[in-house]
Design an enzyme around this catalytic site. Structure first.
Site, short mmCIF file in Angstrom:
data_model
loop_
_atom_site.label_atom_id
_atom_site.label_comp_id
_atom_site.label_asym_id
_atom_site.label_seq_id
_atom_site.Cartn_x
_atom_site.Cartn_y
_atom_site.Cartn_z
CB ALA A 8 -13.55 -42.02 -24.59
CD GLU A 46 -17.61 -41.11 -23.17
OE1 GLU A 46 -18.07 -41.50 -22.28
OE2 GLU A 46 -17.31 -41.35 -24.14
CD GLU A 59 -24.55 -43.32 -25.23
OE1 GLU A 59 -23.61 -42.73 -25.59
OE2 GLU A 59 -24.39 -44.27 -24.40
CE1 TYR A 67 -22.77 -44.26 -27.92
CE2 TYR A 67 -22.93 -46.45 -28.69
CZ TYR A 67 -22.39 -45.60 -27.77
OH TYR A 67 -21.76 -45.93 -26.59
C1 BJ2 Z 1 -16.78 -42.82 -27.30
C2 BJ2 Z 1 -18.06 -43.50 -26.63
C3 BJ2 Z 1 -19.03 -45.08 -24.93
C4 BJ2 Z 1 -19.97 -44.04 -24.48
C5 BJ2 Z 1 -18.46 -45.86 -23.66
C6 BJ2 Z 1 -18.26 -47.10 -24.44
C7 BJ2 Z 1 -19.23 -48.12 -24.17
C8 BJ2 Z 1 -20.22 -47.58 -23.12
C9 BJ2 Z 1 -19.88 -45.63 -21.84
C10 BJ2 Z 1 -20.95 -45.96 -20.95
C11 BJ2 Z 1 -22.00 -44.85 -20.68
C12 BJ2 Z 1 -23.18 -45.37 -20.16
C13 BJ2 Z 1 -18.68 -44.12 -27.83
C14 BJ2 Z 1 -19.83 -41.98 -28.66
C15 BJ2 Z 1 -20.56 -41.76 -29.94
C16 BJ2 Z 1 -20.31 -43.09 -30.93
C17 BJ2 Z 1 -19.79 -44.27 -29.80
C18 BJ2 Z 1 -18.63 -44.66 -30.97
N1 BJ2 Z 1 -17.81 -44.55 -25.58
N2 BJ2 Z 1 -19.73 -46.32 -22.80
N3 BJ2 Z 1 -20.44 -46.40 -19.33
N4 BJ2 Z 1 -19.31 -43.45 -28.97
O1 BJ2 Z 1 -21.16 -44.33 -24.91
O2 BJ2 Z 1 -19.72 -43.17 -23.91
O3 BJ2 Z 1 -19.00 -44.72 -21.24
O4 BJ2 Z 1 -23.36 -44.55 -18.73
O5 BJ2 Z 1 -23.89 -45.96 -20.52
O6 BJ2 Z 1 -18.36 -45.36 -28.07
O7 BJ2 Z 1 -18.72 -45.64 -31.71
O8 BJ2 Z 1 -17.40 -44.27 -30.75
ZN ZN Z 2 -21.80 -42.42 -24.52
#
Ligand code: BJ2
Ligand code: ZN
Length: 752
Positions: free
Chosen positions: A347, A377, A404, A517
């Site tokens: 995601a 998101e 985040e 995170y």
């Molecule tokens: C599910 C979540 C990320 C996020 C995605 C992939 C990497 C960056 C973005 C960026 C947002 C931005 C994720 C959630 C909590 C822990 C971690 C995991 N996906 N990203 N474009 N998470 O942060 O939403 O959407 O504008 O910087 O990876 O390990 O699942």
């Molecule tokens: Zn994120």
């Protein structure tokens, strides 16, 4: 469309011009003129890149990958050009602090620095990254005895880890991904690290390594010490949760499988990376029969849809008086996995930098876990919408951890039992201590379980980037950190010569930084505490729903949050934090306060248990149950992935004997490769031929695919790349600020 095209040409044209050393340009007015000119162009270049990336990520074809490479390449050239030109201003002596900050951000290049002098390295870097991402997104795990029945990470393997309670099945899913993805990345990652470091080391300012560059985004001199401090304050929470969960898992899987004093086998915690344990809530539920928070079953029985989950999240934003999702968000996003093509399923939220196009890409299914991810998101999207009025360099979070934290902060309210009841996901809510503990346990399985993982990911990567972890020890060191911080162990012996387990985590394969995170895990509780106060909440922090008070209270909380989001990265993060919390430092106090009732409860449950773990304990490995191969001389057990892989693991080499190589499969591979190679080579040679026989802009654009620098012109008010078309008004140079477009460029044909 024409404008986007123009901007691409502007960039191309800039590339061939030799950097002209001018005297430093001074004066705030000229600085602002540069910024606004830069901003218009950056918006268009970034928009084009985002479109190309989106198209590729939602349809992983070779053609889309090529277009993405091209767009990345153009963007990196643009960034590099912009940085060079911005550096020719005497910006350090500007009067206006905001202007200075903008220039600082434009001049700070990371890996984009590579893209002019080191075109070949830049291309290799891009190719490696694309390959690693593709391997991650398309990895498949086939059943041992049925190679035609294969599982993908989402949904199959994730569901397996979440739902199965069969020790061996879980182990198969856990191990399968590591064989299918990690091993394929092992040889690629060291070179990627090298190229990434080489790039950041060429920059001005110079970064010692990629980790140092990433940490610079936090503008905090003692960042690492602050994190360590926070982490140390949070370990008692984690150790108590760990000891309690281990005790419960021993009851489920047996004392022969889990030691009372050892780390927990990593495949039993409901998640592929053991980063969130929410999926095993039922196994560890403190008070079965009392209010239970995992509402997935209710969602399914009530016929919730993916669309409804997104709308629910949108409704929360609306209720808080925040910006609602624009129509194009609903039209353009990808909410479910398409059946007809390969996509990136991890995601993500997308800002297209044109102040209105925002999207989410997600392979959602109906579950509580997905509902929380959707809020995560949506928080990113809300930030994009709130700071869209700023120039591009400020369209970021106050620091990456802030970005985040937004969605998670909202989800802290949404997940409260009273809120869930309000949106129809809980029938009854009991207001007693036992139900409270159930609720806090469900939150802790997500938030507290995550802390060591969030902390260690970049401990490993920073050490890789600075060379203190070398390729030879990538996997050992990874497991040392996993065991030390998370108290987990691999359920099957690792083969450090072949395995590369860190590569099975999206953010390592895709090169997304991770410490954000961990920072967010702390920040979101600070924000929650402060907004709860604004929203008129009284009583324990974990019972607060910031949308629950009066309309006026709700609006006040929403406005406070919006005010911070609107700042984007225009001020140092402590200023942004102050807007919400009145404080200027990160603090673990709110998260500890939130979980205090659970900590007290866990301490009583853990009487007689050992807190912590003996790092040397390893689980027993049943060779036969694991479909392993017992060496003919009985000397050892070879894991399924190690059998017939061309590398001997048994002393008597029996694991590499009697391997049935399917010749037909080998020939299939050759012909598949051949067809693809023919296409790739044909395109390259045609592009080279076309350009050499007809020097048009369009043909030069195609040359970029070959890594050749196309012709460049260099003029315009900001001296950023400018398109010099015959008869175009942009031809007129502004005195003292730009160079004339070179004659040979003027002679090029118009793209139309
Ligand atoms: C599910 C979540 C990320 C996020 C995605 C992939 C990497 C960056 C973005 C960026 C947002 C931005 C994720 C959630 C909590 C822990 C971690 C995991 N996906 N990203 N474009 N998470 O942060 O939403 O959407 O504008 O910087 O990876 O390990 O699942
Ligand atoms: Zn994120």
């Amino acid at each position: 469309m024409a404008a986007q095209k123009d901007v691409l040409y502007l960039v191309f044209l800039a590339l061939a011009v030799r950097t002209v050393r001018l005297q430093l340009t001074s004066g705030d007015d000229q600085g602002w003129a540069f910024i606004w000119d830069y901003n218009g162009r950056a918006e268009q270049v970034y928009y084009d890149t985002m479109v190309a990336r989106w198209n590729y990520n939602t349809n992983l074809t070779l053609e889309n990958s090529r277009k993405q490479d091209e767009a990345n390449f153009i963007e990196a050239h643009f960034d590099r050009q912009a940085a060079q030109i911005a550096s020719s201003f005497d910006w350090q002596n500007f009067n206006n602090a905001t202007l200075k900050r903008l220039f600082r951000k434009i001049t700070l290049l990371g890996t984009a620095v590579n893209h002019i002098e080191q075109a070949r390295e830049a291309r290799e870097y891009n190719n490696l990254l694309t390959e690693m991402r593709l391997i991650y997104s398309t990895g498949k795990v086939c059943e041992y005895h049925n190679p035609t029945s294969c599982l993908v990470l989402k949904p199959d393997l994730s569901d397996c880890l979440a739902d199965s309670r069969d020790y061996d099945r879980l182990r198969f899913c856990w191990e399968g991904l590591r064989d299918a993805v990690g091993r394929q990345l092992k040889d690629k990652y060291p070179r990627f690290v090298e190229l990434s470091n080489d790039a950041v080391r060429q920059g001005v300012p110079y970064w010692e390594d990629t980790g140092a560059y990433w940490r610079s985004w936090y503008e905090t001199a003692d960042f690492q010490e602050q994190l360590e401090n926070l982490y140390n304050q949070l370990t008692p929470l984690y150790n108590n949760l760990h000891a309690y969960v281990r005790k419960k898992l021993r009851a489920t899987y047996g004392q022969d499988k889990i030691s009372a004093t050892g780390p927990i086998p990593a495949h039993l915690l409901g998640n592929m990376w053991s980063q969130s344990w929410a999926n095993i809530y039922k196994l560890v539920e403190p008070y079965p029969g009392k209010t239970s928070i995992n509402v997935t079953a209710k969602m399914l029985s009530d016929g919730w849809t993916v669309d409804r989950m997104f709308r629910t999240s949108g409704d929360f934003l609306k209720a808080m008086g925040l910006i609602e999702m624009p129509q194009n968000f609903w039209d353009n996003s990808m909410f479910v996995k398409p059946a007809d093509r390969e996509v990136v399923c991890h995601a993500s939220a997308w800002d297209f930098y044109n102040a209105h196009d925002v999207r989410i890409m997600m392979c959602s299914n109906v579950s509580m876990e997905n509902l929380i991810t959707i809020h995560h998101e949506m928080g990113h999207i809300e930030y994009y919408l709130q700071y869209k009025h700023h120039p591009v360099p400020f369209r970021r979070g106050a620091n990456p951890g802030f970005h985040e934290a937004v969605g998670d902060l909202l989800a802290l309210s949404v997940a409260t039992p009273t809120h869930l009841q309000g949106i129809g996901l809980l029938d009854t809510v009991e207001d007693d201590n036992e139900s409270d503990i159930n609720f806090l346990m469900s939150m802790a399985l997500d938030k507290i379980a995550f802390l060591p993982f969030g902390y260690l990911m970049d401990q490993w990567r920073w050490a890789v980037f600075n060379g203190s972890i070398t390729p030879a020890t990538y996997n050992q060191e990874w497991w040392k950190l996993r065991t030390r911080y998370q108290g987990i162990v691999p359920p099957v012996p690792r083969n450090h010569d072949k395995d590369f387990d860190p590569g099975c985590k999206y953010h390592i394969a895709a090169n997304n930084p991770y410490i954000r995170y961990f920072v967010s895990s702390v920040l979101q509780f600070q924000f929650h505490q402060a907004l709860c106060q604004t929203s008129g909440h009284t009583g324990p922090l974990h019972k607060c729903d910031i949308s629950a008070g009066t309309q006026a209270h709700r609006a006040a909380a929403g406005q406070k949050l919006a005010r911070m989001l609107q700042m984007g990265a225009s001020q140092p993060w402590p200023d942004a934090m102050e807007v919400i919390t009145g404080q200027r430092t990160m603090s673990a106090q709110p998260i500890v306060e939130y979980f205090q009732p659970l900590i007290t409860w866990l301490e009583t449950q853990n009487v007689g248990e050992t807190l912590g773990w003996d790092e040397s304990w390893t689980p027993t490995y049943d060779c036969e149950a694991a479909d392993g191969f017992t060496c003919a001389d009985g000397s050892g057990c070879v894991r399924p992935g190690d059998r017939c892989d061309g590398v001997t693991d048994c002393a008597d080499m029996s694991d590499e004997l009697n391997c049935s190589i399917d010749e037909q499969q080998a020939w299939d591979f050759i012909w598949d490769y051949n067809a693809k190679a023919e296409r790739v080579y044909y395109d390259s040679v045609v592009a080279a031929w076309n350009y050499n026989t007809d020097l048009t802009q369009e043909n030069s654009q195609k040359q970029v695919r070959l890594g050749m620098a196309p012709p460049v012109a260099h003029c315009g008010i900001s001296r950023l790349p400018v398109l010099c078309l015959r008869g175009s008004p942009s031809l007129a140079p502004v005195e003292g600020l730009c160079l004339e477009c070179p004659k040979q460029v003027l002679n090029l044909k118009d793209p139309t």
